[in-house]
Design a protein around this motif. Structure first.
Motif, PDB file in Angstrom:
ATOM      1  N   GLY B 487      28.631  43.430  42.276  1.00  0.00           N
ATOM      2  CA  GLY B 487      27.892  43.099  41.475  1.00  0.00           C
ATOM      3  C   GLY B 487      28.179  41.938  40.810  1.00  0.00           C
ATOM      4  N   TYR B 488      28.748  40.876  41.365  1.00  0.00           N
ATOM      5  CA  TYR B 488      28.969  39.780  40.662  1.00  0.00           C
ATOM      6  C   TYR B 488      28.074  39.198  39.688  1.00  0.00           C
ATOM      7  N   ASP B 489      26.806  39.212  40.154  1.00  0.00           N
ATOM      8  CA  ASP B 489      25.822  38.674  39.278  1.00  0.00           C
ATOM      9  C   ASP B 489      25.161  39.512  38.119  1.00  0.00           C
ATOM     10  N   ARG B 490      25.598  40.872  38.543  1.00  0.00           N
ATOM     11  CA  ARG B 490      24.807  41.954  37.452  1.00  0.00           C
ATOM     12  C   ARG B 490      25.659  42.301  36.493  1.00  0.00           C
ATOM     13  N   SER B 491      26.966  42.266  36.708  1.00  0.00           N
ATOM     14  CA  SER B 491      28.135  43.063  35.961  1.00  0.00           C
ATOM     15  C   SER B 491      28.861  41.734  35.079  1.00  0.00           C
ATOM     16  N   GLU B 492      28.705  41.485  33.798  1.00  0.00           N
ATOM     17  CA  GLU B 492      29.627  40.653  33.110  1.00  0.00           C
ATOM     18  C   GLU B 492      30.904  40.800  33.264  1.00  0.00           C
ATOM     19  N   SER B 493      31.389  41.936  33.108  1.00  0.00           N
ATOM     20  CA  SER B 493      32.813  42.270  33.077  1.00  0.00           C
ATOM     21  C   SER B 493      33.497  42.199  34.526  1.00  0.00           C
ATOM     22  N   VAL B 494      32.462  42.451  35.761  1.00  0.00           N
ATOM     23  CA  VAL B 494      32.990  42.042  36.851  1.00  0.00           C
ATOM     24  C   VAL B 494      33.079  40.696  37.170  1.00  0.00           C
ATOM     25  N   LYS B 495      32.210  39.930  36.803  1.00  0.00           N
ATOM     26  CA  LYS B 495      32.257  38.462  36.845  1.00  0.00           C
ATOM     27  C   LYS B 495      33.296  37.951  36.254  1.00  0.00           C
ATOM     28  N   ALA B 496      33.525  38.099  34.737  1.00  0.00           N
ATOM     29  CA  ALA B 496      34.521  37.808  33.956  1.00  0.00           C
ATOM     30  C   ALA B 496      36.084  37.854  34.627  1.00  0.00           C
ATOM     31  N   THR B 498      36.622  38.818  37.634  1.00  0.00           N
ATOM     32  CA  THR B 498      36.744  38.075  39.080  1.00  0.00           C
ATOM     33  C   THR B 498      37.033  36.465  38.827  1.00  0.00           C
ATOM     34  N   GLU B 499      36.322  35.907  37.867  1.00  0.00           N
ATOM     35  CA  GLU B 499      36.742  34.581  37.688  1.00  0.00           C
ATOM     36  C   GLU B 499      38.030  34.533  37.182  1.00  0.00           C
ATOM     37  N   LYS B 500      38.636  35.332  36.374  1.00  0.00           N
ATOM     38  CA  LYS B 500      39.791  35.095  35.595  1.00  0.00           C
ATOM     39  C   LYS B 500      41.150  35.122  36.967  1.00  0.00           C
ATOM     40  N   LEU B 501      40.654  36.039  37.697  1.00  0.00           N
ATOM     41  CA  LEU B 501      41.677  36.321  38.762  1.00  0.00           C
ATOM     42  C   LEU B 501      41.705  35.348  39.766  1.00  0.00           C
ATOM     43  N   TYR B 502      40.371  34.795  39.886  1.00  0.00           N
ATOM     44  CA  TYR B 502      40.393  33.702  41.042  1.00  0.00           C
ATOM     45  C   TYR B 502      41.107  32.246  40.592  1.00  0.00           C
ATOM     46  N   GLU B 503      41.014  32.081  39.261  1.00  0.00           N
ATOM     47  CA  GLU B 503      41.602  30.895  38.710  1.00  0.00           C
ATOM     48  C   GLU B 503      43.130  31.268  38.543  1.00  0.00           C
ATOM     49  N   ALA B 504      43.465  32.243  38.428  1.00  0.00           N
ATOM     50  CA  ALA B 504      44.970  32.669  38.345  1.00  0.00           C
ATOM     51  C   ALA B 504      45.377  32.394  39.781  1.00  0.00           C
ATOM     52  N   LEU B 505      44.825  33.156  40.639  1.00  0.00           N
ATOM     53  CA  LEU B 505      45.436  32.811  42.190  1.00  0.00           C
ATOM     54  C   LEU B 505      45.445  31.576  42.471  1.00  0.00           C
ATOM     55  N   GLN B 506      44.398  30.699  42.211  1.00  0.00           N
ATOM     56  CA  GLN B 506      44.111  29.290  42.636  1.00  0.00           C
ATOM     57  C   GLN B 506      45.439  28.690  41.954  1.00  0.00           C
ATOM     58  N   ILE B 539      36.645  43.961  42.945  1.00  0.00           N
ATOM     59  CA  ILE B 539      36.554  44.151  41.783  1.00  0.00           C
ATOM     60  C   ILE B 539      34.984  44.753  41.481  1.00  0.00           C
ATOM     61  N   GLY B 540      35.230  45.854  40.782  1.00  0.00           N
ATOM     62  CA  GLY B 540      34.137  46.716  40.503  1.00  0.00           C
ATOM     63  C   GLY B 540      34.197  47.403  39.096  1.00  0.00           C
ATOM     64  N   ASP B 541      32.998  47.694  38.522  1.00  0.00           N
ATOM     65  CA  ASP B 541      33.140  48.214  37.230  1.00  0.00           C
ATOM     66  C   ASP B 541      33.513  49.609  37.210  1.00  0.00           C
ATOM     67  N   ARG B 542      33.561  50.388  38.153  1.00  0.00           N
ATOM     68  CA  ARG B 542      34.234  51.532  38.137  1.00  0.00           C
ATOM     69  C   ARG B 542      35.616  51.497  37.988  1.00  0.00           C
ATOM     70  N   GLY B 543      36.257  50.620  38.826  1.00  0.00           N
ATOM     71  CA  GLY B 543      37.847  50.306  38.729  1.00  0.00           C
ATOM     72  C   GLY B 543      38.125  49.782  37.277  1.00  0.00           C
ATOM     73  N   LEU B 544      37.218  48.867  37.028  1.00  0.00           N
ATOM     74  CA  LEU B 544      37.668  48.110  35.837  1.00  0.00           C
ATOM     75  C   LEU B 544      37.735  49.141  34.465  1.00  0.00           C
ATOM     76  N   LYS B 545      36.726  50.042  34.595  1.00  0.00           N
ATOM     77  CA  LYS B 545      36.859  51.034  33.460  1.00  0.00           C
ATOM     78  C   LYS B 545      38.165  51.670  33.295  1.00  0.00           C
ATOM     79  N   GLU B 546      38.932  51.725  34.172  1.00  0.00           N
ATOM     80  CA  GLU B 546      40.318  52.277  34.278  1.00  0.00           C
ATOM     81  C   GLU B 546      41.335  51.373  34.425  1.00  0.00           C
ATOM     82  N   GLY B 547      40.772  49.936  34.129  1.00  0.00           N
ATOM     83  CA  GLY B 547      41.667  48.779  34.169  1.00  0.00           C
ATOM     84  C   GLY B 547      42.309  48.705  35.494  1.00  0.00           C
ATOM     85  N   LYS B 548      41.695  49.161  36.508  1.00  0.00           N
ATOM     86  CA  LYS B 548      42.206  48.820  37.963  1.00  0.00           C
ATOM     87  C   LYS B 548      41.357  48.012  38.819  1.00  0.00           C
TER      88      LYS B 548
END
Lengths: 577, 577
Positions: B487-496, B498-506, B539-548
């Protein structure tokens, strides 16, 4: 890189078949080696330059969201037959048969293959826009290959192809590529100019050429120093003179001009300016109707000092398949030999096209349709009826700019890039469609974008050389910096300081070569001036005693002493400049 | 890379012409697209893998002091005629004529051109050793192209060529390349084996093949698990049995074996072991002398369960141009049809070659030279004279290793590399010499070293796949890590996140793709399992709720939950593993 582990092979003299500077210098610097007519091995030092060109092109293409793939060299004839280019391209297209007798083309370009990829891969408007490119070997069986990599038969080209839903999309994609090209050529560190171009045989609408500026260039570039107008000679418009036609002041007179068939000679004989003369050019168009070939004769009038623009005339309706008339045809239609013909009282009716400049002339001179005679004092309406007025000449320096902002200037250039709006020229023939929002199939709008990778190497040299050799811009140099130790194998301190600097430069990401071949200084310096390393550092015992090294830029006339511990920063500053 | 700016096009089903796993999976993953028979466009995702192979090859070649150049694709026939390969290579060599009728080969390899470069560039022993390589498109007009990139016609090969003063130098250069190949294949992360090989048609002495191990491989690799002995089937020696020949215990008897022409059937009928039978193979050699063609007939004896090794027999003096005898020839020489012939009492004299195993057999069975009859109890000396004993068979599992250190095992492999000692085979024909210390011209000793770049891509897949798709070793994967946001385009936190991790990996230099296409999770996962990304992060909302976040390696059966702020280190550790 250590020179002892690299392959350096320079020549004092270029081979006799090398006609132009870049060809000579590339041969002398050991960049290329001839294998056959227009076919070269890229030797290690030449390949390094090619790879630098490729890397910059690739980076900027990727940045512009073009996607790299690699299309085959050997391409089935069937695809080329679909677009008609199998027949149209003539002997320049290298054709080959496989063991089963099936025919293939060795690709000179890849419109057919990429359109085939896209017509099977693209289903929906959601997949567009799209831009595919590859950097690939090409082959064109040139009639007269020459000038080394400038007009070779086997060469490397980057060709990109954009795919859009509509013309607006195509224009956006085109602009993105145009901008990427500007970045690419800026990064090369070359003086270049983008000029509006004629679309030529490829079809479609809108195209620009990118030229490297060089006095030795084959192409004339037209530009306005006071505006951003720029076009190649084929496309540059010669606008109608602002001043109206002057009234007639002379009577129509037949002047004896024995043995004087050229405008220059007629003007001299009659003591007139060349700009008072008009030259007549006869074209023939053959039209077949019901098995019978009819000839149409066209007469084109140009001012004596102007040149015909063949691309412009080929666009005149009815003249697409013109040829210059033979002498026999001229005699038949005008009753005179070339040099004495003109528009007044032609023997048979001809189709007359008048250049814009000629249309406003009065009291002018032209052939009298009688050997050894010209008319003077010729005037429109009074002596001959007005005819179709068109721009059919090349512009000249000082012509007004079509944008009204000043006067045109001309410089020479080498074409190294070309961007085209193809429109649906290929997608129509190859039925490349997508389904729009309503599920209706629509033709894909295409653009194509080429950069002559190997040609750029030659063009860069044509722009940057002196009597010692090549002068590379740092971005294209085979090596950015060369270390020249004096007595590397004799002096412990020279060796130690050279190695230290070599390591420091490498660690700083500088593309450095250490010349540890043990050549004499004179030979070593000559090699690197010929090869064109932009930055040279000399390490010698004499300088080291004072804690100094010698730096010299390739364009510098003298060396600069730089303190040992400042050299790294000094060179980095030079490279960043 | 963002998937939305890349081109991903997967298929549920492979096209019907894809016969083997790698071909099927490459088509399904959208890595290649067929243009013609054995000719493929490398689509963006396929090209990425090819480039990774090339980069590793290039790095290790450079490290081994090989120098890169680039030789042309289109090569003049004259050079190929100098070495005789223009005629010798037959239809596999793709030939082409230019507009002037001059002939060229599209290079299948570059011995001729590189030898031409070297014979003009190398003057002195001081310039040697030297090793030139290029990574270049090749074309071989295979009779039956198939298996996608495994046996294509147009393909990419790295070919290197070493040049040395003498045989010792050649052996050193050969070892350097051998060692570089071991490094290259280790870096690929593939299971491979280097095996001693027969030199074949290329001439010279000493060669090894590098094979990627795969059950589907076309080649049988022979090795000894207890030593470093390894050879391909053609070159693996079947040593003579240690046990001496047993004494005869049976009388020579003619047994009726009606309709029983195969050893297996004869053994079954007579209730004997297949290892008691001997099969007879008849070869014909035609020799022309003074316009008269004379036929020589050779009889080869093999144990019933063994297979003939055609490479070994072609090396027997007199058998270089052998062919298998026709039935008519067999009837003429043996008075019987195939299946019943043998070495005892032949109708006409034949040249007899006996395999080492057969030479120590006693009381064996063979054809009686009479239809429907075999001899049993055949024994050497008593029933037929001893003849030439040679190794003419393929080894089998359990044969003793030629190095005396254990028993041979066999596995399947795909040949992807080959190193050859050419010696002076080419330098002699092309007169490639250098001047030695005494100013005397000497022939250059050459080696050649190939790696099938595009073939490796296929072989890697044949070794690494499951029912979901490809399993890339990280070094060859088109992307090392894929980020799959739910849900990259639906969830703000998923998008944020994801982008953070994408940049860090790059930033950490990881080759990562962010799947922002908006596909459903099932389709997205299926795509990346098919394409074979080695590491997947969800990266999903369910996991992010638990910081995972969820990590899953391509070979893992389950996902692992990893804390958000630990993921970067976690992935880097996986990539370093």
């Amino acid at each position: 890189m250590r020179a002892s582990r690299f392959f350096i092979s320079t020549l004092k003299e270029a081979p006799s078949d090398a006609e132009i500077v870049s060809h000579k210098l590339m041969m002398r610097a050991g960049m290329i080696k001839r294998l056959g007519s227009g076919i070269y091995t890229y030797m290690p030092i030449g390949l390094r330059v090619i790879r630098k060109v490729e890397a910059i092109v690739r980076e900027e293409m990727n940045r512009a969201n073009a996607i790299e793939l690699l299309m085959p060299l050997v391409q089935p004839a069937e695809l080329w037959q679909e677009t008609g280019r199998w027949d149209k391209m003539g002997p320049e297209l290298m054709r080959v048969k496989d063991r089963h007798g099936r025919e293939y083309a060795i690709q000179p370009t890849s419109e057919e293959v990429v359109t085939d990829v896209v017509r099977t891969e693209i289903k929906s408007y959601r997949q567009l826009p799209l831009n595919f490119y590859h950097i690939q070997t090409k082959f064109r069986d040139e009639r007269r290959p020459r000038f080394g990599l400038m007009r070779g038969r086997e060469f490397t080209m980057k060709d990109a192809y954009s795919f859009d839903r509509d013309v607006e999309g195509l224009k956006r994609s085109y602009q993105i590529m145009f901008d990427a090209y500007v970045k690419i050529f800026n990064r090369f560190g070359l003086q270049f100019r983008a000029v509006a171009a004629d679309n030529g045989a490829i079809g479609g609408s809108g195209s620009h050429e990118f030229h490297v500026i060089a006095d030795t260039g084959e192409d004339a570039l037209v530009y306005c120093p006071d505006s951003d107008y720029a076009a190649n000679m084929e496309a540059a418009e010669a606008i109608a003179p602002a001043a109206p036609r002057a009234a007639a002041t002379q009577a129509l007179t037949k002047a004896s001009t024995p043995g004087t068939s050229k405008c220059e000679d007629v003007a001299a004989l009659l003591k007139l300016s060349l700009t008072q003369t008009v030259k007549s050019i006869v074209l023939t168009v053959e039209k077949e109707e019901k098995g019978v070939v009819n000839k149409e004769v066209w007469l084109l009038l140009l001012r004596g000092d102007h040149e015909l623009n063949e691309v412009k005339i080929a666009k005149i309706p009815g003249l697409a398949d013109y040829r210059f008339a033979s002498e026999a045809e001229i005699v038949e239609w005008f009753g005179t030999t070339p040099g004495y013909l003109g528009p007044v009282n032609t023997k048979k009716p001809v189709k007359l096209i008048v250049d814009r400049t000629v249309a406003v002339m009065s009291d002018f001179v032209c052939g009298a349709n009688e050997v050894d005679f010209h008319f003077t004092g010729v005037n429109w309406v009074r002596d001959l009826p007005e005819a179709t007025v068109l721009d059919i000449r090349n512009v000249v320096e000082g012509d007004p700019s079509p944008d009204g902002k000043g006067m045109l200037a001309i410089q020479r250039g080498i074409e190294v890039g070309h961007v085209f709006q193809l429109g649906t020229a290929y997608s129509e023939k190859m039925k490349a469609t997508y389904l729009d929002e309503n599920g209706k199939p629509q033709l894909i709008q295409m653009g194509c974008y080429g950069i002559g990778v190997t040609r750029i190497v030659g063009a860069a040299i044509e722009q940057n050389f002196d009597d010692k050799g090549i002068i590379w811009p740092a971005a294209l140099a085979p090596f950015e910096v060369v270390l020249c130790p004096m007595g590397y194998d004799r002096s412990e301190s020279v060796k130690a300081e050279t190695e230290k600097l070599y390591e420091a430069l490498q660690a700083a990401g500088v593309d450095v070569i250490l010349d540890d071949r043990g050549e004499r200084p004179g030979a070593m310096f000559a090699d690197w001036e010929l090869i064109g390393a932009p930055h040279r550092i000399v390490i010698g015992d004499r300088g080291l005693k004072e804690g100094k090294l010698e730096y010299q830029g390739r364009r510098d006339t003298e060396a600069t002493a730089v303190a040992l511990d400042e050299m790294l920063a000094f060179v980095k500053a030079k490279l960043a400049a």
